[in-house]
Scaffold this motif. Structure first.
Motif, PDB file in Angstrom:
ATOM      1  N   GLU A 180       0.827  -1.216   0.000  1.00 30.80           N
ATOM      2  CA  GLU A 180       0.000   0.000   0.000  1.00 30.80           C
ATOM      3  C   GLU A 180       0.855   1.258   0.000  1.00 30.80           C
ATOM      4  O   GLU A 180       0.490   2.271  -0.582  1.00 30.80           O
ATOM      5  N   TYR A 181       1.997   1.210   0.704  1.00 27.99           N
ATOM      6  CA  TYR A 181       2.895   2.367   0.721  1.00 27.99           C
ATOM      7  C   TYR A 181       4.321   1.918   1.011  1.00 27.99           C
ATOM      8  O   TYR A 181       4.559   0.832   1.542  1.00 27.99           O
ATOM      9  N   HIS A 182       5.283   2.777   0.630  1.00 27.97           N
ATOM     10  CA  HIS A 182       6.699   2.550   0.919  1.00 27.97           C
ATOM     11  C   HIS A 182       7.290   3.839   1.479  1.00 27.97           C
ATOM     12  O   HIS A 182       6.782   4.934   1.220  1.00 27.97           O
ATOM     13  N   THR A 183       8.378   3.692   2.234  1.00 28.89           N
ATOM     14  CA  THR A 183       8.958   4.843   2.925  1.00 28.89           C
ATOM     15  C   THR A 183      10.445   4.987   2.643  1.00 28.89           C
ATOM     16  O   THR A 183      11.109   4.047   2.204  1.00 28.89           O
ATOM     17  N   VAL A 184      10.959   6.174   2.947  1.00 31.52           N
ATOM     18  CA  VAL A 184      12.401   6.386   3.041  1.00 31.52           C
ATOM     19  C   VAL A 184      12.677   6.944   4.432  1.00 31.52           C
ATOM     20  O   VAL A 184      11.995   7.859   4.898  1.00 31.52           O
ATOM     21  N   VAL A 185      13.655   6.351   5.116  1.00 32.09           N
ATOM     22  CA  VAL A 185      14.014   6.773   6.475  1.00 32.09           C
ATOM     23  C   VAL A 185      15.093   7.843   6.388  1.00 32.09           C
ATOM     24  O   VAL A 185      16.079   7.675   5.673  1.00 32.09           O
ATOM     25  N   TYR A 186      14.908   8.950   7.120  1.00 35.74           N
ATOM     26  CA  TYR A 186      15.890  10.030   7.038  1.00 35.74           C
ATOM     27  C   TYR A 186      16.462  10.446   8.394  1.00 35.74           C
ATOM     28  O   TYR A 186      17.334  11.316   8.469  1.00 35.74           O
ATOM     29  N   ASP A 187      16.011   9.815   9.467  1.00 33.01           N
ATOM     30  CA  ASP A 187      16.589  10.108  10.774  1.00 33.01           C
ATOM     31  C   ASP A 187      16.254   8.959  11.721  1.00 33.01           C
ATOM     32  O   ASP A 187      15.322   8.194  11.490  1.00 33.01           O
ATOM     33  N   GLY A 188      17.037   8.852  12.794  1.00 34.20           N
ATOM     34  CA  GLY A 188      16.786   7.812  13.773  1.00 34.20           C
ATOM     35  C   GLY A 188      18.053   7.415  14.495  1.00 34.20           C
ATOM     36  O   GLY A 188      19.139   7.925  14.200  1.00 34.20           O
ATOM     37  N   PRO A 189      17.931   6.496  15.441  1.00 32.02           N
ATOM     38  CA  PRO A 189      19.059   6.146  16.313  1.00 32.02           C
ATOM     39  C   PRO A 189      20.229   5.474  15.601  1.00 32.02           C
ATOM     40  O   PRO A 189      21.330   5.432  16.151  1.00 32.02           O
ATOM     41  N   ILE A 190      20.033   4.948  14.396  1.00 33.35           N
ATOM     42  CA  ILE A 190      21.147   4.321  13.678  1.00 33.35           C
ATOM     43  C   ILE A 190      21.944   5.337  12.864  1.00 33.35           C
ATOM     44  O   ILE A 190      23.003   5.009  12.331  1.00 33.35           O
ATOM     45  N   PHE A 191      21.433   6.570  12.764  1.00 32.86           N
ATOM     46  CA  PHE A 191      22.084   7.607  11.971  1.00 32.86           C
ATOM     47  C   PHE A 191      22.931   8.527  12.846  1.00 32.86           C
ATOM     48  O   PHE A 191      22.505   8.917  13.934  1.00 32.86           O
ATOM     49  N   LYS A 192      24.113   8.884  12.351  1.00 33.27           N
ATOM     50  CA  LYS A 192      24.953   9.851  13.053  1.00 33.27           C
ATOM     51  C   LYS A 192      24.358  11.245  12.941  1.00 33.27           C
ATOM     52  O   LYS A 192      24.520  12.081  13.839  1.00 33.27           O
ATOM     53  N   GLU A 193      23.717  11.522  11.817  1.00 28.75           N
ATOM     54  CA  GLU A 193      23.056  12.809  11.615  1.00 28.75           C
ATOM     55  C   GLU A 193      21.894  12.604  10.655  1.00 28.75           C
ATOM     56  O   GLU A 193      21.918  11.703   9.807  1.00 28.75           O
ATOM     57  N   PRO A 194      20.844  13.429  10.767  1.00 30.39           N
ATOM     58  CA  PRO A 194      19.682  13.274   9.884  1.00 30.39           C
ATOM     59  C   PRO A 194      20.017  13.679   8.449  1.00 30.39           C
ATOM     60  O   PRO A 194      20.936  14.457   8.208  1.00 30.39           O
ATOM     61  N   LEU A 195      19.249  13.131   7.524  1.00 37.91           N
ATOM     62  CA  LEU A 195      19.394  13.494   6.117  1.00 37.91           C
ATOM     63  C   LEU A 195      18.352  14.553   5.770  1.00 37.91           C
ATOM     64  O   LEU A 195      17.226  14.520   6.263  1.00 37.91           O
ATOM     65  N   GLU A 196      18.744  15.476   4.930  1.00 39.60           N
ATOM     66  CA  GLU A 196      17.819  16.502   4.450  1.00 39.60           C
ATOM     67  C   GLU A 196      17.200  16.010   3.144  1.00 39.60           C
ATOM     68  O   GLU A 196      17.805  16.092   2.077  1.00 39.60           O
ATOM     69  N   ILE A 197      15.982  15.479   3.244  1.00 35.00           N
ATOM     70  CA  ILE A 197      15.302  14.916   2.080  1.00 35.00           C
ATOM     71  C   ILE A 197      14.603  16.027   1.299  1.00 35.00           C
ATOM     72  O   ILE A 197      13.877  16.837   1.871  1.00 35.00           O
ATOM     73  N   LYS A 198      14.824  16.040  -0.004  1.00 37.25           N
ATOM     74  CA  LYS A 198      14.172  17.020  -0.874  1.00 37.25           C
ATOM     75  C   LYS A 198      13.260  16.303  -1.865  1.00 37.25           C
ATOM     76  O   LYS A 198      13.670  15.328  -2.497  1.00 37.25           O
TER      77      LYS A 198
END
Length: 219
Positions: free
Chosen positions: A184-202
């Motif tokens: 039904e839907y798919h996602t992209v993860v851009y922040d969270g505890p596994i990331f050193k820094e968040p991604l700026e998604i455009k």
């Protein structure tokens, strides 16, 4: 003996889509394994976008860098997918793979079959967990993800942040699987505890097929 002791210096990889399930599976696995060496992503036959979610190499590379893992990729049609996956597995023989399956037995069986070819151990940290529980954990742990693909009839979810409670209410209103396990839907993860820094998604565009709606996203 702890699992992390068993694997010693064998390669640890995450089968990585860039979305919520692979991210949460990796997060759970890291609590025990303490490291991941490789994010492995399958791209389509053009080597431009990921096979599963249509994400760019630049975005997947940014995820890998923020996680602190090496990105490895192969390119395939659906027909050549297994062959290309086996080529990757050959290079990580006797290692350990982390997968984000929840309850699709057919896919889990396939994973175990192909990984056995090169004696790769299979970890399925999310297996048979209630889907609602997994979404709640995803949000509670601080992950942030954007919905970047939907089936046409659920297009109003496109661009919504999954970690937003209003989005979860909308998913419930639409009477679809909360984890989108039926596509039904798919996602992209851009922040969270596994990331050193968040991604700026455009969001740089949008396109449609007969059955699906997609956002074109980059960083």
């Amino acid at each position: 003996m702890q699992l992390s002791e068993k694997i010693n210096d064998k390669v640890i990889f995450s089968s990585w889509s860039g979305g919520k399930d692979s991210a949460l599976a990796l997060h759970r696995a890291l609590k025990e394994l303490k490291r991941v060496d490789i994010l492995f992503t399958m791209f389509d036959e053009t080597c431009v976008h990921t096979r599963a979610h249509g994400l760019s190499k630049r975005l997947i590379q940014a995820q890998a860098e923020s996680i602190g893992a090496k990105l490895m990729m192969r390119c395939a049609t659906w027909e050549t997918y297994e062959m290309e996956f086996l080529e990757f597995l050959k290079g990580v023989e006797n290692g350990t793979g982390i997968f984000g399956d929840i309850d699709l037995q057919e896919h889990k069986d396939w994973v175990e079959r192909v990984c056995a070819t090169y004696n790769v151990s299979v970890l399925e940290p999310l297996w048979l967990e209630p889907r609602e529980k997994l979404i709640e954990e995803f949000i509670r742990e601080g992950f942030k993800a954007k919905i970047i693909a939907t089936k046409t009839e659920y297009r109003e979810l496109l661009g919504k942040d999954l970690h937003n409670r209003e989005t979860l209410k909308l998913i419930e209103k639409l009477s679809i699987d909360i984890s989108g396990e039926n596509g039904e839907y798919h996602t992209v993860v851009y922040d969270g505890p596994i990331f050193k820094e968040p991604l700026e998604i455009k969001i740089i565009g949008k396109h449609s097929t007969e059955t699906n709606e997609y956002l074109i996203v980059n960083i």
